[in-house]
Design an enzyme around this catalytic site. Structure first.
Site, mmCIF file in Angstrom:
data_model
loop_
_atom_site.group_PDB
_atom_site.id
_atom_site.type_symbol
_atom_site.label_atom_id
_atom_site.label_comp_id
_atom_site.label_asym_id
_atom_site.label_seq_id
_atom_site.Cartn_x
_atom_site.Cartn_y
_atom_site.Cartn_z
ATOM 1 N N ASN A 174 0.830 -1.213 0.000
ATOM 2 C CA ASN A 174 0.000 0.000 0.000
ATOM 3 C C ASN A 174 0.864 1.261 0.000
ATOM 4 O O ASN A 174 0.625 2.203 0.763
ATOM 5 C CB ASN A 174 -0.958 0.002 1.198
ATOM 6 C CG ASN A 174 -1.928 -1.165 1.164
ATOM 7 O OD1 ASN A 174 -2.420 -1.539 0.096
ATOM 8 N ND2 ASN A 174 -2.186 -1.758 2.317
ATOM 9 N N GLU A 216 12.994 -2.304 4.068
ATOM 10 C CA GLU A 216 13.257 -1.128 4.903
ATOM 11 C C GLU A 216 12.268 -1.030 6.065
ATOM 12 O O GLU A 216 11.180 -1.602 6.027
ATOM 13 C CB GLU A 216 13.206 0.143 4.045
ATOM 14 C CG GLU A 216 14.202 0.132 2.882
ATOM 15 C CD GLU A 216 14.211 1.426 2.081
ATOM 16 O OE1 GLU A 216 13.958 2.492 2.683
ATOM 17 O OE2 GLU A 216 14.471 1.368 0.862
ATOM 18 N N THR A 279 23.296 6.012 0.878
ATOM 19 C CA THR A 279 23.962 7.161 1.500
ATOM 20 C C THR A 279 23.369 8.473 0.990
ATOM 21 O O THR A 279 24.037 9.266 0.320
ATOM 22 C CB THR A 279 25.478 7.085 1.230
ATOM 23 O OG1 THR A 279 25.710 6.558 -0.090
ATOM 24 C CG2 THR A 279 26.175 6.210 2.240
#
Length: 427
Positions: A174, A216, A279
């Site tokens: 989602n 993540e 980074t």
């Protein structure tokens, strides 16, 4: 190639005369919309072989040679000078090009339906400078099936140019990264096995060569579960001729709590064929105005990464974008900054007739302007100087290569300097 920073009163024609190259070539190399319009502080790449140095007060041949990494004798010979001669201030010295380094280049691509012809052409244009093209992203479902992104002809275009296609698998659900989804994939063996089998089938069908996990916002307690997940993935994928890689958030220590606690750099380095460091995003859409990838912070991440992972497995991450923040700035306003490409940022400075500043500590360009409604803005982005600083970091630590998020954001100076400083490996 030379980087020239525009000074007050300069024109593109005059800059071209100083370097012995036509202003049309400079305009074409930097993809300038209107060659008659440049702005103070703008960084231009001058398309010449090697570079020039104008002698400054107090400089000696020795100091200049040391700065550019060549011998005094060679510098003197090339410029027809005596090694012990006095250098007049303002003398133009020719600096030969430095030897190129071999690196891998990985770029993410994020097609949206329908796949735009503009993005397709960008893939076609940049593929000669890529080792890997990472398709973002395939989304695992709770039952182990995969929600596939629109890919069009992108993988075949990349493959025809000798690029290895990478299948990015994320824990997006989602439109947001889901720690709950990831946990379910880690603990449910039936779902996990089905997911791995589906990944292999898609990889065979499309021609992917690497499976890249971009998981993540994981729960810190899932650290070992994620490591085990990757070990099992590698055991399943290796017999199928597939490599495995992961995207790593920017860590500077082995913290086991907080936002990045689930990410074990050392384990990823042992399990994976390579990793990419994210980074960037110190400055982000809901932060206060600041550099997106300030060099000192990037360096800290790289230093930690190579202490845990062999440098030949590490890709330095690089953003191909910046942000335009408007007052009142986040988080006070709750209004996100607007993302923009480096080329859009420069055009914005030109259109608002705003000089570009440069933060030499962060190695990042920036400027402020006021829009037609009287709202003050602050913009941080990337330019030729900032990307060269990252390239030098990559060389310093002998990293495997560089990773870009993402194709489709215009930054011509990046690609010019990449070609000037490196040989891109094709695997």
């Amino acid at each position: 190639m030379q980087i020239h920073v525009v000074q007050k009163g300069q024109s593109l024609y005059g800059i071209g005369q100083a370097y012995g190259v036509s202003y049309e070539k400079i305009a074409a190399a930097n993809e300038l919309v209107d060659p008659s319009r440049i702005v103070v502080g703008q960084a231009l790449v001058i398309p010449i072989t090697g570079s020039y140095h104008w002698v400054q007060p107090g400089e000696s041949l020795y100091l200049i040679a040391k700065r550019y990494g060549i011998t005094v004798e060679e510098l003197a010979r090339i410029n027809g000078l005596s090694v012990n001669g006095i250098l007049p201030v303002g003398l133009r010295l020719y600096i030969p090009p430095m030897p190129k380094t071999d690196i891998d280049v990985l770029a993410y691509v994020e097609p949206r339906p329908p796949v735009s012809e503009t993005l397709v052409q960008e893939v076609r244009r940049r593929s000669p400078q890529l080792t890997y093209l990472a398709m973002f992203s395939y989304e695992p479902q709770r039952d182990g099936t995969l929600k596939e992104p629109p890919i069009g002809d992108i993988p075949s275009i990349a493959s025809a140019a000798g690029v290895l296609n990478t299948m990015v698998v994320s824990n997006l659900e989602n439109f947001a990264f889901s720690s709950e989804l990831a946990h379910e994939l880690f603990v449910n063996q039936t779902v996990q096995n089905r997911l791995f089998e589906n990944i292999v089938q898609v990889a065979r069908k499309v021609g992917y060569r690497d499976i890249h996990f971009d998981f993540e916002f994981l729960r810190p307690g899932d650290r070992e579960l994620y490591n085990d997940f990757l070990r099992k993935a590698k055991a399943r994928f290796k017999p199928a001729g597939l490599t495995i890689s992961t995207a790593l958030p920017p860590k500077t220590s082995d913290s086991k709590s907080g936002l990045y606690g689930a990410i074990d750099y050392k384990a990823h380095g042992e399990i994976c064929d390579f990793v990419t460091l994210m980074t960037y995003e110190w400055g982000y859409s809901y932060s206060e105005p600041q550099p997106v990838s300030p060099l000192p912070e990037v360096r800290k991440v790289v230093e930690y990464a190579v202490s845990q992972i062999p440098p030949e497995k590490v890709f330095l991450g690089q953003n191909l974008y910046g942000y335009d923040w408007s007052t009142p700035y986040p988080p006070e306003s709750g209004i996100p900054a607007k993302a923009l490409s480096p080329q859009q940022a420069v055009n914005l400075a030109i259109n608002t007739n705003t000089a570009i500043q440069y933060d030499y500590t962060a190695q990042a360009p920036h400027f402020t302007y006021t829009d037609n409604n009287g709202v003050r803005h602050e913009v941080w982005f990337e330019d030729a100087r900032s990307i060269r600083a990252k390239f030098n970091l990559l060389k310093e630590f002998n990293l495997r290569g560089i990773m870009y998020w993402k194709l489709g954001l215009s930054f011509p100076q990046n690609w010019l300097l990449l070609e000037d400083m490196f040989n891109v490996r094709k695997r």
